[in-house]
Design a protein around this motif. Structure first.
Motif, mmCIF file in Angstrom:
data_model
loop_
_atom_site.group_PDB
_atom_site.id
_atom_site.type_symbol
_atom_site.label_atom_id
_atom_site.label_comp_id
_atom_site.label_asym_id
_atom_site.label_seq_id
_atom_site.Cartn_x
_atom_site.Cartn_y
_atom_site.Cartn_z
ATOM 1 N N TYR A 189 -5.465 26.065 -33.759
ATOM 2 C CA TYR A 189 -6.214 26.365 -32.544
ATOM 3 C C TYR A 189 -5.584 25.568 -31.413
ATOM 4 O O TYR A 189 -5.435 24.343 -31.522
ATOM 5 C CB TYR A 189 -7.700 26.004 -32.650
ATOM 6 C CG TYR A 189 -8.448 26.411 -31.403
ATOM 7 C CD1 TYR A 189 -8.904 27.716 -31.248
ATOM 8 C CD2 TYR A 189 -8.629 25.521 -30.354
ATOM 9 C CE1 TYR A 189 -9.537 28.121 -30.090
ATOM 10 C CE2 TYR A 189 -9.256 25.909 -29.179
ATOM 11 C CZ TYR A 189 -9.711 27.220 -29.051
ATOM 12 O OH TYR A 189 -10.321 27.617 -27.893
ATOM 13 N N SER A 319 -2.865 31.549 -30.035
ATOM 14 C CA SER A 319 -4.186 30.934 -29.962
ATOM 15 C C SER A 319 -4.569 30.634 -28.520
ATOM 16 O O SER A 319 -5.704 30.922 -28.086
ATOM 17 C CB SER A 319 -4.204 29.644 -30.786
ATOM 18 O OG SER A 319 -5.448 28.993 -30.665
ATOM 19 N N LEU A 325 -8.988 30.877 -33.108
ATOM 20 C CA LEU A 325 -8.287 30.308 -34.255
ATOM 21 C C LEU A 325 -7.281 31.327 -34.780
ATOM 22 O O LEU A 325 -7.608 32.510 -34.939
ATOM 23 C CB LEU A 325 -9.290 29.963 -35.358
ATOM 24 C CG LEU A 325 -8.732 29.227 -36.577
ATOM 25 C CD1 LEU A 325 -8.451 27.776 -36.233
ATOM 26 C CD2 LEU A 325 -9.733 29.313 -37.737
ATOM 27 N N VAL A 326 -6.072 30.881 -35.043
ATOM 28 C CA VAL A 326 -5.030 31.756 -35.568
ATOM 29 C C VAL A 326 -4.659 31.317 -36.971
ATOM 30 O O VAL A 326 -4.412 30.124 -37.216
ATOM 31 C CB VAL A 326 -3.781 31.740 -34.663
ATOM 32 C CG1 VAL A 326 -2.614 32.465 -35.327
ATOM 33 C CG2 VAL A 326 -4.096 32.374 -33.316
#
Length: 342
Positions: A189, A319, A325-326
């Motif tokens: 993130y 992100s 969130l990735v």
């Protein structure tokens, strides 16, 4: 050995001078699109000169050092890998993630030695941090904090082609986090802000950034970067474990002032650039490359490693852009990421 250096700007000229004093290096060939600069460095160190950097792979060399402008990295790296010539390349290896993946695949296909210039892996304190983690000296690792704070921003011309703060600045943090921890990121993130020169906003970048990364062993990592640390160039890492905690960059050059009563640390002077901060590491990594060429030993930092650091930077970009969130599984790459780097 006959080694070549492509690009003789500040870091390329330094690499050429370093190789001049490395045992076993008999001949150095330099090339730069600025022929006057190449001739000047060649005269200083007694090197041969070639006009076009791409012609270096046809000079019967035993190894190639790539230190050109960023857009010259990928063509030269591709040529060296294809020709089977051991190669050292400054980061980034390419301008896009897709091209970086392609070069990592070519590295695997050819089996050619490729050593990417993440010099922090050759800094004595970072290596001690890695040893403290891998030996179990500080127990189970719970948190890592990584910092890269530049004293002053780069010019607009650099910002235009840098790829952004996560790619040109934090990329070193992302690589050294993998190196020290031995773990891979699972989620990212990231965010950023601009309070300085409007050129960063105009170029789609930020002047200050932060990321929270979760590693696959559950370790939480915080990463920060800024272009405006007026106290000096500040690069640090803190690793906190159940059995102790260690720090890198916590010495008298620390670009930070304590406000506690009676505290005189740090005594200074500060470092004002990455080159001051990592001078010895730069010497060590080039000497190591020459040794790898002589002994045909494995690379300590491969194109695959560069790809993994680049994937983290891309995850941070995504992100920040989408404020979410990735998961690293969203970022293209090769199967079974490698974090060894020993």
């Amino acid at each position: 050995m006959k080694l070549a250096v492509a690009g003789v700007g500040r870091i390329g000229a330094f690499h050429a001078r370093t190789l001049k004093d490395v045992a076993g290096v008999d001949t150095i060939v330099v090339a730069d699109l600025n022929h006057e600069a190449a001739s000047s460095v060649a005269a200083e160190i007694g090197a041969e000169v070639v006009a076009d950097p791409l012609d270096l792979v046809h000079q019967g060399i035993d190894g190639l050092v790539i230190a050109t402008a960023t857009d010259g990295h990928a063509p030269l790296l591709r040529a060296a890998l294809t020709a089977g010539i051991p190669v050292f390349c400054e980061k980034p290896v390419a301008g896009t993630l897709g091209e970086t993946i392609e070069l990592a695949e070519l590295e695997a296909k050819t089996g050619t030695l490729a050593h990417i210039g993440f010099q922090r892996r050759f800094d004595a304190a970072y290596r001690r941090a890695r040893a403290a983690v891998t030996s179990g000296e500080i127990g189970t690792i719970h948190a890592i904090r990584a910092t890269t704070h530049d004293q002053a921003p780069p010019p607009r011309a650099y910002v235009k082609v840098s790829g952004g703060i996560f790619h040109d600045c934090n990329i070193h943090d992302f690589d050294i986090i993998r190196f020290v921890s031995g773990a891979e990121p699972t989620t990212v993130y990231a965010t950023g802000a601009n309070k300085g020169d409007p050129m960063f906003t105009e170029e789609g970048d930020v002047d200050t950034a932060a990321a929270i990364i979760t590693l696959d062993d559950g370790t939480l990592v915080t990463v920060t970067a800024t272009r405006y640390n007026g106290a000096g160039h500040d690069v640090r890492m803190e690793v906190t474990g159940s059995g102790g905690a260690v720090a890198v960059g916590l010495d008298d050059s620390l670009a930070l002032r304590s406000l506690e009563d009676g505290v005189q640390f740090p005594a200074g002077p500060q470092c004002w650039s990455f080159f001051e901060r990592f001078h010895d590491a730069y010497l060590a990594e080039l000497s190591a490359f020459a040794g790898l060429v002589a002994t045909t030993s494995p690379s300590p930092c491969t194109v695959r490693d560069a790809l993994e650091a680049s994937r983290i930077a891309h995850a941070c970009d995504l992100s920040r852009a989408q404020a979410r969130l990735v998961h690293m599984s969203e970022i293209p790459g090769l199967d079974a990421p490698i974090a060894d780097g020993t």
